[in-house]
Design an enzyme around this catalytic site. Structure first.
Site: not given
Ligand code: PLP
Length: 505
Positions: A222, A331, A362, A386
């Protein structure tokens, strides 16, 4: 095999004792936690849950109906009273106070209404940062470089001294992907200026200006819901359905057996299989004319089901990326910020050069990504929007980092995490038909339930008893407390969870 089991039995035998202690403490009705159980740092915390209605209660239901006239509310659990929420406890609009082990999808670093953060908001010197949100890419405030140095750069991953802030996790990944593509093409062109054909073809979405490059991601990953990120997200169909996507390679993420230390040989074989397939895919996509410019991976697949892989897997994957000229993007949007017991989950790999890009959001309160010098965009407006973040969030982050350091919260997470995982091991021994595959690093833990319907019922029953948890993957429960979640919170949670599980036996 025998010693972990003894450990698990011992952990289980601890629960009844700690439960009674917690009840005694709660009986005082005082907002402070027991002196025996906690230090002064967490005195802003409540002393336990307090449930007045089922959740969602009548006020929440009325507000859901009202908001439903304006937005889709199918995902709304209940409405919150953030003024009354404190520490590890989230209070809802019906006056229910719940121990929060999910913390706004893992995004509250040091609990609700932490005094250090409240103090920061009332400091007149900070007012301007809250009132005037700048277009950071063109008109940053005077203290911006200092604040970045004090906050994000003070926790920069090994080998990285550059950081670009962004608004959210998806926005961070989206721009990190662009940085990988731009760098790849600059290298291909020998760092010479783009041709006229590059500039004209990109205006109509055609090559060579819009090149057929790809990002390799992993099944179960994800990385967000924006268009580019979504092409690398493979956790649930609902995220992706009806949205056009790219033909980018998707490698298998290892499906490991838990506890990891009991299945070292089997897991190593599974990881070797996935690495081999990854390398094959990189070669195949190059042959297809869609070279892999970057590999993106979570240190622990979170939304996809809390899937772990070993340090050895990541070390070898990083080497594969380097060998094939792919940028390596880690990530850490969900894993970053301390909940694995280290500030960054990739620190568990023990590498000096763990990544080319590390994205975050987060618990860091601002989104963004760190990157190696060579991934710096060469021209203005290529990585740009922006706001490009929000300087007031850097102020909060400075304070959060101070609290983490002052209160040794990473050690605390390691301690609480050990108690939590041992407790989960004990519960899966006690409820073998119901629970399995307990796993975790720090408090970043999860456990599988026999099926998704039972999992969902357990989440609701646990919430009725004053504890908030989250689901992930097909049938997992994920634990995502803030960094001020102490051992006595763990024991309290385990006892309530045990009571709930007994109803499903
Ligand atoms: C590993 C990871 N990457 C990206 C995201 C996307 O973040 P956002 O919901 O702030 O767009 C999440 C969100 O849960 C995530 O867990």
């Amino acid at each position: 095999m025998s010693s972990p089991l003894i450990g698990r039995r011992l952990a289980l035998s601890l629960f009844p004792w700690s439960h009674r202690l917690f009840k005694l403490v709660s009986a005082s009705g005082c907002r402070q936690v027991s002196k025996a159980a906690a230090k002064a740092e967490v005195e802003f915390d409540y002393d336990g849950p307090s449930m007045k209605t089922t959740v969602p209660g009548p006020r929440s239901q009325a507000l859901t109906k009202q908001l439903g006239e304006i937005q889709n509310v199918a995902a709304v659990n209940f409405f919150c009273n953030y003024e009354e929420s404190r520490g590890n406890y989230l209070v809802d609009v019906d006056g229910n106070r719940m121990l929060d082990v999910y913390t706004q999808i893992s995004s509250i670093p040091i609990g609700y209404n932490h005094p250090a953060l409240l103090k920061l908001v009332t400091n007149p010197n900070n007012m301007s940062a809250f009132v005037n949100r700048p277009a950071l890419g063109i008109l940053p405030p005077e203290n911006f470089p200092d604040k970045l140095t004090e906050s994000l750069l003070s926790v920069a991953p090994s080998g990285m001294s550059r950081v670009q802030t962004m608004a959210c996790g998806s926005c961070s990944n989206e721009n990190a992907y662009k940085a990988m593509f731009i760098t790849y093409r600059n290298k291909e062109r020998g760092y010479s200026a783009p041709s006229v054909e590059d500039n004209t073809s990109c205006m109509i979405n055609q090559a060579p200006g819009c090149p057929d490059l790809s990002i390799l991601s992993f099944m179960g990953a994800f990385h967000g819901r924006t268009l580019g990120c979504l092409a690398t997200t493979h956790s649930k169909a609902i995220h992706k359905l009806d949205v056009p996507s790219f033909d980018w390679p998707i490698a298998p993420f290892p499906t490991l057996q838990y506890p990891l230390e009991e299945f070292v040989r089997e897991n190593a074989q599974e990881e070797a299989r996935c690495l081999e397939e990854t390398e094959d895919l990189i070669v195949k996509w190059r042959q297809k004319g869609k070279p892999v410019a970057g590999i993106v991976i979570e240190p622990i697949q979170a939304e996809g089901g809390d899937n772990h892989a070993s340090a050895d897997f990541f070390i070898k994957l990083r080497k594969i990326a380097t060998k094939h000229g792919c940028a390596f993007h880690v990530d850490e949007v969900q894993t970053g910020g301390g909940s694995t017991g280290k500030f960054w989950a990739h620190e568990h790999w023990g590498m000096d050069d763990p990544a080319d890009i590390v994205s975050f959001s987060k618990k860091l309160l601002t989104g963004g990504f760190y990157h190696k010098d060579e991934l710096q965009a060469d021209k203005p407006y290529r990585i740009f929007n922006t706001w490009m973040g929000d300087p007031s969030k850097n102020l909060f982050l400075c304070e959060v980092l101070n609290v983490i350091r002052k209160e040794n919260l990473l050690d605390e997470v390691a301690r609480s995490g050990k108690a939590l995982l041992n407790g989960l091991y004990a519960l899966q021994v006690q409820y073998p038909g119901l629970l399995s595959r307990a796993r975790g690093q720090g408090t970043f833990c999860a456990i599988d339930v026999c099926d998704d319907a039972t999992r969902d019922k357990i989440l609701v029953r646990t919430r009725d008893k004053g504890i908030l948890l989250g689901g992930c993957g097909q049938q997992s429960i994920r634990f995502r407390p803030s960094l001020v979640f102490k051992e006595y919170h763990v024991h309290f949670f385990l006892n309530v969870f045990n009571d709930v599980l007994a109803e499903f036996k």
